[in-house]
Design a protein around this motif. Sequence first.
Motif, PDB file in Angstrom:
ATOM      1  N   ILE A   1      49.191  48.800  26.458  1.00 47.12           N
ATOM      2  CA  ILE A   1      47.779  48.417  26.560  1.00 47.12           C
ATOM      3  C   ILE A   1      46.974  49.580  27.152  1.00 47.12           C
ATOM      4  O   ILE A   1      47.289  50.077  28.232  1.00 47.12           O
ATOM      5  N   GLY A   2      45.916  49.994  26.461  1.00 44.99           N
ATOM      6  CA  GLY A   2      45.101  51.112  26.936  1.00 44.99           C
ATOM      7  C   GLY A   2      44.072  50.700  27.982  1.00 44.99           C
ATOM      8  O   GLY A   2      43.666  51.506  28.815  1.00 44.99           O
ATOM      9  N   PHE A   3      43.614  49.469  27.924  1.00 49.21           N
ATOM     10  CA  PHE A   3      42.566  49.001  28.837  1.00 49.21           C
ATOM     11  C   PHE A   3      42.706  47.499  28.990  1.00 49.21           C
ATOM     12  O   PHE A   3      42.964  46.792  28.012  1.00 49.21           O
ATOM     13  N   THR A   4      42.545  47.026  30.218  1.00 49.42           N
ATOM     14  CA  THR A   4      42.674  45.592  30.506  1.00 49.42           C
ATOM     15  C   THR A   4      41.386  45.117  31.162  1.00 49.42           C
ATOM     16  O   THR A   4      40.888  45.767  32.078  1.00 49.42           O
ATOM     17  N   CYS A   5      40.843  44.015  30.685  1.00 50.22           N
ATOM     18  CA  CYS A   5      39.595  43.511  31.259  1.00 50.22           C
ATOM     19  C   CYS A   5      39.645  41.992  31.340  1.00 50.22           C
ATOM     20  O   CYS A   5      40.085  41.324  30.399  1.00 50.22           O
ATOM     21  N   SER A   6      39.183  41.438  32.462  1.00 53.82           N
ATOM     22  CA  SER A   6      39.260  39.990  32.660  1.00 53.82           C
ATOM     23  C   SER A   6      37.902  39.425  33.058  1.00 53.82           C
ATOM     24  O   SER A   6      37.016  40.149  33.510  1.00 53.82           O
ATOM     25  N   GLY A   7      37.781  38.118  32.886  1.00 54.45           N
ATOM     26  CA  GLY A   7      36.583  37.399  33.315  1.00 54.45           C
ATOM     27  C   GLY A   7      36.998  36.168  34.095  1.00 54.45           C
ATOM     28  O   GLY A   7      37.861  35.408  33.657  1.00 54.45           O
ATOM     29  N   SER A   8      36.391  35.971  35.264  1.00 51.50           N
ATOM     30  CA  SER A   8      36.688  34.780  36.065  1.00 51.50           C
ATOM     31  C   SER A   8      35.602  34.660  37.124  1.00 51.50           C
ATOM     32  O   SER A   8      34.707  35.497  37.201  1.00 51.50           O
ATOM     33  N   SER A   9      35.701  33.629  37.954  1.00 55.32           N
ATOM     34  CA  SER A   9      34.660  33.419  38.962  1.00 55.32           C
ATOM     35  C   SER A   9      35.245  33.181  40.339  1.00 55.32           C
ATOM     36  O   SER A   9      36.043  32.261  40.540  1.00 55.32           O
ATOM     37  N   ASP A  10      34.797  33.990  41.301  1.00 54.85           N
ATOM     38  CA  ASP A  10      35.191  33.767  42.689  1.00 54.85           C
ATOM     39  C   ASP A  10      34.666  32.425  43.201  1.00 54.85           C
ATOM     40  O   ASP A  10      35.221  31.859  44.136  1.00 54.85           O
ATOM     41  N   PHE A  11      33.561  31.935  42.620  1.00 55.76           N
ATOM     42  CA  PHE A  11      32.988  30.668  43.078  1.00 55.76           C
ATOM     43  C   PHE A  11      33.925  29.499  42.777  1.00 55.76           C
ATOM     44  O   PHE A  11      33.916  28.495  43.481  1.00 55.76           O
ATOM     45  N   LEU A  12      34.721  29.629  41.707  1.00 57.75           N
ATOM     46  CA  LEU A  12      35.700  28.582  41.414  1.00 57.75           C
ATOM     47  C   LEU A  12      36.922  28.734  42.305  1.00 57.75           C
ATOM     48  O   LEU A  12      37.475  27.753  42.790  1.00 57.75           O
ATOM     49  N   ALA A  13      37.358  29.982  42.480  1.00 57.72           N
ATOM     50  CA  ALA A  13      38.571  30.212  43.281  1.00 57.72           C
ATOM     51  C   ALA A  13      38.296  30.024  44.767  1.00 57.72           C
ATOM     52  O   ALA A  13      39.216  29.781  45.547  1.00 57.72           O
ATOM     53  N   GLY A  14      37.024  30.160  45.179  1.00 62.99           N
ATOM     54  CA  GLY A  14      36.685  30.014  46.591  1.00 62.99           C
ATOM     55  C   GLY A  14      37.130  31.207  47.409  1.00 62.99           C
ATOM     56  O   GLY A  14      37.388  31.086  48.608  1.00 62.99           O
ATOM     57  N   GLN A  15      37.236  32.364  46.766  1.00 64.71           N
ATOM     58  CA  GLN A  15      37.757  33.538  47.468  1.00 64.71           C
ATOM     59  C   GLN A  15      37.185  34.801  46.835  1.00 64.71           C
ATOM     60  O   GLN A  15      37.192  34.926  45.603  1.00 64.71           O
ATOM     61  N   ALA A  16      36.708  35.712  47.668  1.00 64.30           N
ATOM     62  CA  ALA A  16      36.179  36.965  47.148  1.00 64.30           C
ATOM     63  C   ALA A  16      37.288  37.798  46.502  1.00 64.30           C
ATOM     64  O   ALA A  16      38.420  37.814  46.981  1.00 64.30           O
TER      65      ALA A  16
END
Lengths: 352, 148
Positions: free
Chosen positions: A45-60
């Motif tokens: 893999i040349g590049f890895t990119c993710s999307g998620s939310s700290d507001f759901l996880a409750g953690q920065a």
Amino acid sequence: MTRDIAVVSVAQSQEKALTHTTEVELMVPIINEARGAVGFTQDDIGFTCSGSSDFLAGQAFSFVHTLDAVGAVPPISESHVEMDGAWALYESWVKLQIGGIDTALVYSYGKSSPGSLRDVLSTQLDPYYLGPLWPDAFAMAALQARIMLESGVVNEQRLAEIAVRSLNGAADNPLAVRSSADATVDSVLAEEPIADPLRPSDCAASADGGVAVVLAAGDRARELCERPAWIRGIDHRIDPHQPGVRDLTRAPSARKAAVEAGAGNDRLDAAELAAPFTTQEHILEAELGLGSDTAVNATGGALAGHTMMAAGLMRIADAARQIHDGRADRVLGHAASGLFLQQNLVCVMEGE
Amino acid sequence: MAERLRADLVLEYPFTRTTGPVIGAFLTGLREGIVLGIRRPDGTVLCPPTEYDPETSAPLTELVEVGPGGELVSWTWVDPPRSQSPWDQPHGLGMIRLDGADTPMVHGLLVGGPDELSVGMRVTVRWRSEREGHIADLEGFVPEGAGQ
């Protein structure tokens, strides 16, 4: 001049509530499935990119933990967006356009079941005028729905038809968390409103889940996949945030994104839309110019299971899979973000 | 046996923000018991006001007083009330276009039930007696003539 980039593999999982599973445990099998389908390890893999939310996880910086599901040693080239994974796909597409790499891994996930998503979504509102009132997501959508009904751009019958399309279509979809082969317009109209005038079936069913997609450029894609889903156009646009300054019966940014992505240049066999409400699915069909020859959300769409932060990338994955399987030649995947479809992304894919 | 270590975790946002010349003026206006909008170059008035034009991004500076009466543009009913909202009773949520403004604002509707709400009805501001420059200084909106 753009490089030809294709979706060559997808994997996803979705359930009503993942009670005893961490985000890392959720993503390990999904990422392994997406990479494994094209014979990849992370070294490929040349590049890895993710999307998620700290507001759901409750953690920065919660997404850093989830990199354990990828494997980040030796160091990898990696990025993250606090957005639906569809925007992580966009960043990866841009990175591939720049060149120097031929492959990318995109993933996103959301686990909203530990909290009350309709209330958590208040945190996406501006912090002065709307946020402190904590208006929940269903109530806000209801304000839009009443404006649409009063103006005559839609009626309750049509909204119920959209709900039934999702409920019936999802009946054979193992990833759906809400489905009913028996649902009818009358049964939906008989539901008590959850946020007047919206009924429960007008509101997407919240889900926990994750999705992973592998992108590859040019001949590399042809080596990896029998029928790559070539991204022929991808674009995202945004409308103003304050609801009062917008015509809530429209989504101009969705229309603009569709035009820029070339959605209307040829017949679309299928469209997968990430609308969290029937009202917004109705708006999108008009703004994206979808006609009766396009199958819209044939397996239920986001209404049948809405994983916050992943619903858009899941729609792109659903659309791409139809190219991979040979069921369709030209498809549209859509992602939305913010209040009242404030931000929209359109990805048009074709087989060869 | 070793003593179990313990540490409190306080979730907080330890920053202060300034609200600027437009939002700040609006919030100060609420404290003083008036509602401010802002005029766009085409003469129309945005309420709540923003620092920039939503279409052209041009800076906006001309604050104008609007309300306190207005028209209900849309509504829904919130029951049960959301735990973090300013309201502890079932209430309406509405979009209200104040007199003198061209855009509606979102706020609470203080009536006994959804049967008392209809699009187009006249409503007016109900103020809290103690105000601090916050959107909840507006307790909500009530039908015009219902008393403050």
